[in-house]
Write an enzyme that holds these catalytic residues in place. Structure first.
Site, PDB file in Angstrom:
ATOM      1  CG  HIS A  45      12.167   9.120   0.674  1.00 16.38           C
ATOM      2  ND1 HIS A  45      11.289  10.198   0.652  1.00 16.38           N
ATOM      3  CD2 HIS A  45      11.443   8.067   1.125  1.00 16.38           C
ATOM      4  CE1 HIS A  45      10.102   9.801   1.085  1.00 16.38           C
ATOM      5  NE2 HIS A  45      10.159   8.505   1.384  1.00 16.38           N
ATOM      6  CG  HIS A 127       6.923   4.376  -5.107  1.00 23.39           C
ATOM      7  ND1 HIS A 127       6.582   3.302  -4.321  1.00 23.39           N
ATOM      8  CD2 HIS A 127       6.472   5.478  -4.456  1.00 23.39           C
ATOM      9  CE1 HIS A 127       5.940   3.735  -3.239  1.00 23.39           C
ATOM     10  NE2 HIS A 127       5.853   5.060  -3.305  1.00 23.39           N
TER      11      HIS A 127
HETATM   12  P1  ATP Z   1       2.484  13.788   5.170  1.00 23.17           P
HETATM   13  O1  ATP Z   1       1.967  12.409   5.575  1.00 23.17           O
HETATM   14  O2  ATP Z   1       2.328  14.800   6.240  1.00 23.17           O
HETATM   15  O3  ATP Z   1       1.996  14.198   3.839  1.00 23.17           O
HETATM   16  P2  ATP Z   1       4.913  12.467   4.387  1.00 23.17           P
HETATM   17  O4  ATP Z   1       4.015  11.454   3.758  1.00 23.17           O
HETATM   18  O5  ATP Z   1       5.986  13.098   3.594  1.00 23.17           O
HETATM   19  O6  ATP Z   1       4.073  13.645   5.007  1.00 23.17           O
HETATM   20  P3  ATP Z   1       5.263  10.484   6.378  1.00 23.17           P
HETATM   21  O7  ATP Z   1       3.786  10.247   6.377  1.00 23.17           O
HETATM   22  O8  ATP Z   1       5.948  10.529   7.691  1.00 23.17           O
HETATM   23  O9  ATP Z   1       5.624  11.815   5.642  1.00 23.17           O
HETATM   24  O10 ATP Z   1       5.890   9.345   5.476  1.00 23.17           O
HETATM   25  C1  ATP Z   1       7.271   9.066   5.419  1.00 23.17           C
HETATM   26  C2  ATP Z   1       7.502   8.010   4.351  1.00 23.17           C
HETATM   27  O11 ATP Z   1       6.856   6.791   4.735  1.00 23.17           O
HETATM   28  C3  ATP Z   1       6.921   8.351   2.980  1.00 23.17           C
HETATM   29  O12 ATP Z   1       7.703   7.722   1.991  1.00 23.17           O
HETATM   30  C4  ATP Z   1       5.557   7.710   3.009  1.00 23.17           C
HETATM   31  O13 ATP Z   1       5.094   7.394   1.726  1.00 23.17           O
HETATM   32  C5  ATP Z   1       5.842   6.441   3.802  1.00 23.17           C
HETATM   33  N1  ATP Z   1       4.662   6.017   4.563  1.00 23.17           N
HETATM   34  C6  ATP Z   1       3.917   6.772   5.377  1.00 23.17           C
HETATM   35  N2  ATP Z   1       2.921   6.088   5.934  1.00 23.17           N
HETATM   36  C7  ATP Z   1       3.024   4.823   5.458  1.00 23.17           C
HETATM   37  C8  ATP Z   1       2.293   3.612   5.655  1.00 23.17           C
HETATM   38  N3  ATP Z   1       1.256   3.545   6.451  1.00 23.17           N
HETATM   39  N4  ATP Z   1       2.699   2.514   4.993  1.00 23.17           N
HETATM   40  C9  ATP Z   1       3.768   2.560   4.172  1.00 23.17           C
HETATM   41  N5  ATP Z   1       4.507   3.657   3.943  1.00 23.17           N
HETATM   42  C10 ATP Z   1       4.147   4.775   4.574  1.00 23.17           C
END
Ligand code: ATP
Ligand code: MG
Length: 176
Positions: A45, A127
């Site tokens: 995504h 991205h």
């Molecule tokens: P994990 O963190 O367990 O590896 P994940 O990164 O796939 O899993 P999430 O952390 O819930 O899942 O992130 C969901 C989306 O939001 C992803 O695209 C991630 O890059 C983005 N994201 C997560 N945390 C942040 C943040 N603090 N600021 C900006 N984008 C974020």
């Protein structure tokens, strides 16, 4: 707490572009081509705004706020393999991101402030993450583009179950 439902739980939410099946298949192929441990196909995504932990009331506010946002359909040409050693992410991005994408991100950020959201100060870097924990992400410009026709944007919940994260699309708004 939402008085109507009694739902006090917090939901980890983000707004995103969600690829159609054909685009997802091409992104998945790119993820496999460029990394040893590709992101799962159904998680590919493009994040637009990350909201973090939200109550049901906040979710309702965010959903209401973005329903007034004007979104024009646009084509994204993903032709640039990039990444950052600091975040250890390998991604696919666009060497010429369309103005409509920046406009959408700005309009959403603006609309969400009415619910207390503070958009990131950093410039938005569009991205699609292909792989994580990549020590030395590769950089390569001028790839044959993956053309993604964007016709809507979505609100996604990141659900953690038994140490695994799953994404669930909760709502969708059209771009015309
Ligand atoms: P994990 O963190 O367990 O590896 P994940 O990164 O796939 O899993 P999430 O952390 O819930 O899942 O992130 C969901 C989306 O939001 C992803 O695209 C991630 O890059 C983005 N994201 C997560 N945390 C942040 C943040 N603090 N600021 C900006 N984008 C974020
Ligand atoms: Mg994460």
């Amino acid at each position: 707490m939402n008085a109507a439902t009694g739902d006090a739980a917090l939901h980890r939410l983000f707004f995103a572009l969600w690829p159609d099946d054909a685009t997802r298949a091409r992104l998945a192929q790119a993820a496999r081509q460029w990394s040893h441990r590709p992101v799962a196909d159904d998680k590919l995504h493009m994040t637009l705004h990350f909201l973090g932990a939200c109550s049901a009331d906040q979710q309702a506010c965010y959903s209401q706020a973005v329903s007034a946002v004007h979104c024009e359909a646009f084509e994204l040409q993903l032709d640039y393999l990039g990444g950052r050693a600091r975040s250890q992410i390998q991604w696919l991005s666009a060497s010429h991101p369309p103005t409509a994408l920046a406009q959408l991100v700005a309009a959403l950020g603006e609309a969400l402030t009415s619910c207390g959201y503070e958009a990131e100060k950093r410039r938005f870097l569009p991205h699609v993450t292909l792989s994580r924990h990549v020590r030395k992400p590769r950089i390569q410009a001028g790839l044959p583009a993956i053309n993604w026709m964007v016709r809507d944007f979505v609100l996604v919940e990141s659900v953690a179950v038994e140490g695994q994260v799953r994404y669930e699309v909760r709502a969708r708004w059209p771009c015309r």
